[in-house]
Design an enzyme around this catalytic site. Structure first.
Site, PDB file in Angstrom:
ATOM      1  CG  ASN A  78      -1.809   1.199   1.332  1.00  0.00           C
ATOM      2  OD1 ASN A  78      -2.434   1.554   0.331  1.00  0.00           O
ATOM      3  ND2 ASN A  78      -1.895   1.825   2.485  1.00  0.00           N
TER       4      ASN A  78
ATOM      5  CG  HIS B 196      -0.491   6.093   4.643  1.00  0.00           C
ATOM      6  ND1 HIS B 196      -1.867   6.263   4.681  1.00  0.00           N
ATOM      7  CD2 HIS B 196       0.013   6.877   5.621  1.00  0.00           C
ATOM      8  CE1 HIS B 196      -2.164   7.098   5.663  1.00  0.00           C
ATOM      9  NE2 HIS B 196      -1.042   7.489   6.245  1.00  0.00           N
TER      10      HIS B 196
ATOM     11  CB  SER C  41       5.190   5.050   3.968  1.00  0.00           C
ATOM     12  OG  SER C  41       5.624   6.040   4.867  1.00  0.00           O
TER      13      SER C  41
ATOM     14  CG  ASP D 122      -2.781   3.565   6.841  1.00  0.00           C
ATOM     15  OD1 ASP D 122      -2.827   2.984   5.745  1.00  0.00           O
ATOM     16  OD2 ASP D 122      -3.540   4.503   7.146  1.00  0.00           O
TER      17      ASP D 122
END
Ligand code: GRF
Length: 232
Positions: A110, A112, A139, A148
């Protein structure tokens, strides 16, 4: 040359990060086969980007499902039909069930917009401006059930400037995302990064801290003084 890495990209909106992957692929800088782009919002502009790039767009409207589990199971079906080796969440704005996340442990990442673990969740630009921090950024991390919260692979810091608004800061952070995300996906394609026992392995060794992409495009490994070469 090795076979391109099959990936699936999940989006919810504009898809500028998807575009950065497409551009890197088309420019010969990223050996991936983007097999599908799945959006939980049928109106997402990113689906058009996929279509233009010859990638199958899949709209899976989460509002059509009664439960998160039902949506996630359909989503898993759409992903697995493409048999990717990596699932990239690029602006995918749905919270995923633990069962879904666990299914893709070690092969789902992911993006973020913060220097995790700082500013998990939404509205990171507004929150960091309110707090008066001097550095923000973005990130790329492995996805784990904690929102997260998964192990971070790499980060790109961005200096906050006097007079920054959420919009101006977002524009600079996103420009860094467009550089960082293809770089990290390339490491997967090259077999350089993995998740083992909850830790990120890079070139077979545990990363003590995330790899840094500096504002002048140097990649810095935390445990070594040498810098990595960025992509061509
Ligand atoms: C990115 O800034 C990402 O950090 C966040 O959502 C945004 C998506 O932008 N998770 P786009 O759809 O790739 O343009």
């Amino acid at each position: 040359m090795a076979r391109p890495l099959p990936i699936v990209v999940l989006i919810s909106g504009t898809g500028s990060n998807l575009q950065s992957l497409i551009n890197a692929r088309d420019g010969g800088r990223l050996p991936v086969e983007i097999r599908r782009v799945v959006s939980n919002r049928p109106e997402a502009a990113g689906l058009k980007r996929a279509e233009r790039a010859g990638i199958e767009p899949v709209a899976l409207d989460h509002r059509m499902f009664d439960t998160r589990e039902a949506f996630d199971s359909a989503l898993a079906g759409a992903i697995d039909a493409a048999a990717p080796r990596l699932v990239v969440l690029a602006g995918f704005m749905r919270i995923l069930t633990d069962g879904f996340v666990t299914r893709y442990t070690g092969r789902m990442i992911n993006l973020h917009p913060s220097l995790l673990p700082a500013y998990r969740g939404l509205d990171t630009y507004e929150r960091c401006l309110r707090d008066g921090v001097t550095e923000h950024g973005t990130s790329v991390h492995f996805v784990t059930p904690e929102l997260d919260g998964g192990p971070v692979i790499a980060q790109a810091p961005v200096a906050v400037r006097a007079g920054d608004t959420a919009e101006s800061l977002r524009a600079r952070v996103q420009a860094r995302e467009h550089r960082l995300l293809p770089e990290v996906v390339r490491w997967f394609a090259d077999g350089r990064v993995a998740l083992e026992d909850g830790r990120v392995l890079f070139n077979g060794r545990p990363l003590e801290r995330p790899i840094l992409l500096t504002e002048d495009n140097r990649l810095i490994l935390p445990d070594e003084t040498r810098t990595l070469e960025t992509g061509p």
